[in-house]
Enzyme design. Structure first.
Site, PDB file in Angstrom:
ATOM      1  N   ASN A  72       0.819  -1.206   0.000  1.00  0.00           N
ATOM      2  CA  ASN A  72       0.000   0.000   0.000  1.00  0.00           C
ATOM      3  C   ASN A  72       0.855   1.258   0.000  1.00  0.00           C
ATOM      4  OD1 ASN A  72      -0.479   1.924   2.571  1.00  0.00           O
ATOM      5  ND2 ASN A  72       0.290  -0.078   3.290  1.00  0.00           N
ATOM      6  N   ALA A  73       0.264   2.299  -0.577  1.00  0.00           N
ATOM      7  CA  ALA A  73       0.851   3.634  -0.521  1.00  0.00           C
ATOM      8  C   ALA A  73      -0.316   4.609  -0.402  1.00  0.00           C
ATOM      9  CB  ALA A  73       1.692   3.931  -1.753  1.00  0.00           C
ATOM     10  N   GLY A  75      -0.488   7.286   1.650  1.00  0.00           N
ATOM     11  CA  GLY A  75      -0.054   8.673   1.768  1.00  0.00           C
ATOM     12  C   GLY A  75      -0.640   9.406   2.956  1.00  0.00           C
ATOM     13  N   CYS A 127       6.057   5.381   8.652  1.00  0.00           N
ATOM     14  CA  CYS A 127       5.408   5.209   7.353  1.00  0.00           C
ATOM     15  C   CYS A 127       6.449   5.382   6.244  1.00  0.00           C
ATOM     16  CB  CYS A 127       4.285   6.226   7.178  1.00  0.00           C
ATOM     17  SG  CYS A 127       3.500   6.162   5.551  1.00  0.00           S
ATOM     18  N   LYS A 161       6.110   3.948  17.136  1.00  0.00           N
ATOM     19  CA  LYS A 161       6.123   2.889  16.124  1.00  0.00           C
ATOM     20  C   LYS A 161       7.310   3.082  15.194  1.00  0.00           C
ATOM     21  CE  LYS A 161       3.062   0.222  13.148  1.00  0.00           C
ATOM     22  NZ  LYS A 161       1.659   0.082  12.689  1.00  0.00           N
TER      23      LYS A 161
END
Length: 295
Positions: A72-73, A75, A127, A161
C-alpha cells in the site's frame, strides 16, 4: 502450541482487554469501525494516523493484494482535527490514537487534541511512503527522541512505532526510550514495490509503498528480538501476525502485546479466532514467555 492464561493486560500504560490490538490504518477511520473491532475480539484498537492538517493521500492505485501480503501507498490520508469527535462514543475504551507530524511541535499539537480522550498516542515515525513524515523522521535518532519527548509533555503515554527500513533499529528504539516512550511498536511496513509487466509500470500510483502481511513476519520477529535486548520499555510486536502461534512467537522474541493489521483484510473474525486459540485456563502466565527465547 503454548497457550496463555487469561488475565489483566497492562502494556505501556494502557489497560487492554487481551494481548491483541488492531494496528493503525486498518478499519480505524471511524468510531463505529473501531467499536466493531473491539466487539469482534480486539483487546485494544489503534486509530488511523492523524496529522496536523487534512491530507487526501496519494493518487491510486493505493492498495494491491499480493500472494503473501498487501502493498500500500495511502499517503496518510486523514481529516486531521475533525477526527477527534469520532472517538466520543469510545470514552474509557482501550483506544490508542496514531499521530504524525513533520516536527516535534506538530506531534505535540496533534497529541494535545487527543489528551484525555484516548488511552495513549502512537507516534507514526515509520510510514515508508509519506514524504516529510513517518520514516523520513523516524530514521533520525535525535528527531525520534525530540518528537517522543514533545508528546510525553502532553501527559499521554507515548507509544513509538518504528520502521524496519533502517540499518540499526536498536539505535532508534533507544532514542525513543530516552525520550520517555511508554512502549515501542515494532514494526511498520517494509518499503517495497511491484511492477506490472503488462502495463510496464509500477502497480502503485506512488510507485513505492509499504509491504505488510505474512511476508514480513520474520522481519518483525527479528526486530522485536533485537529491541528486547536493547531497551527496557515494553515492546508491542507488529508485522504479519495471522495466527495464535505467531503471537506466541513474537512474545517469545520479547513482545508484551501484538498488533494485527493485514490479517483483518482476509478475515474480519481474526481476533476472535486467535483469542480462542491463544488463551486457556491452564495456560502459562504471559510473563513466563515474554522474551524466553533469549538465552
Amino acid at each position: 502450541m503454548v497457550t496463555i492464561r487469561p488475565g489483566p493486560v497492562n502494556v505501556g500504560g494502557v489497560e487492554l482487554q487481551n494481548h491483541l490490538l488492531l494496528a493503525a490504518g486498518v478499519l480505524g477511520t471511524t468510531g463505529a469501525s473501531l467499536s466493531r473491532m473491539l466487539l469482534l475480539g480486539a483487546g485494544g484498537v489503534v486509530t488511523k494516523s492523524i496529522g496536523p492538517l487534512p491530507k487526501e493521500g496519494h493518487s491510486g492505485p493505493c492498495l494491491v493484494a499480493l500472494e503473501d501480503g498487501l502493498l500500500n501507498a495511502m499517503g496518510l490520508p486523514n481529516p486531521s482535527k475533525e477526527f477527534v469527535d469520532e472517538l466520543a462514543p469510545l470514552a474509557k475504551k482501550p483506544v490508542v490514537a496514531s499521530i504524525f507530524g513533520g516536527n516535534p511541535e506538530e506531534f505535540a499539537e496533534v497529541a494535545g487534541w487527543f489528551s484525555g480522550k484516548v488511552a495513549a498516542a502512537e507516534l507514526n515515525l515509520s510510514c515508508p511512503h509519506a514524504e516529510g513524515y513517518g520514516a523520513a523522521i523516524g530514521s533520525d535518532p535525535a528527531l525520534v527522541e525530540a518528537c517522543t519527548r514533545a508528546v510525553v509533555r502532553t501527559g499521554l503515554p507515548a507509544w513509538v512505532k518504528l520502521t524496519p527500513n533502517v540499518t540499526d533499529i536498536t539505535a532508534i528504539g533507544k532514542a525513543a526510550e530516552k525520550g520517555g516512550a511508554s512502549a515501542i511498536v515494532a514494526v511498520n511496513t517494509v518499503k517495497a514495490m511491484r511492477i506490472s509487466t503488462g502495463l510496464r509500470r509500477p502497480v502503485l500510483g506512488n510507485r513505492y509503498g509499504g509491504l505488510s502481511g505474512t511476508a514480513i513476519f520474520p522481519i518483525a520477529v527479528r526486530c522485536v528480538y533485537e529491541l528486547y535486548e536493547a531497551v527496557k520499555v515494553p515492546i508491542i510486536g507488529c508485522g504479519g501476525v495471522s495466527t495464535a502461534d505467531n503471537v506466541v512467537e513474537l512474545m517469545m522474541a520479547g513482545a508484551s502485546a501484538v498488533e494485527i493489521g493485514s490479517a483483518v483484510h482476509g478475515d474480519i473474525q481474526v481476533f476472535e479466532k486467535i483469542r480462542a486459540a491463544l488463551y486457556a485456563k491452564d495456560g502459562v502466565m504471559a510473563s513466563e514467555i515474554v522474551g524466553c527465547a533469549h538465552g
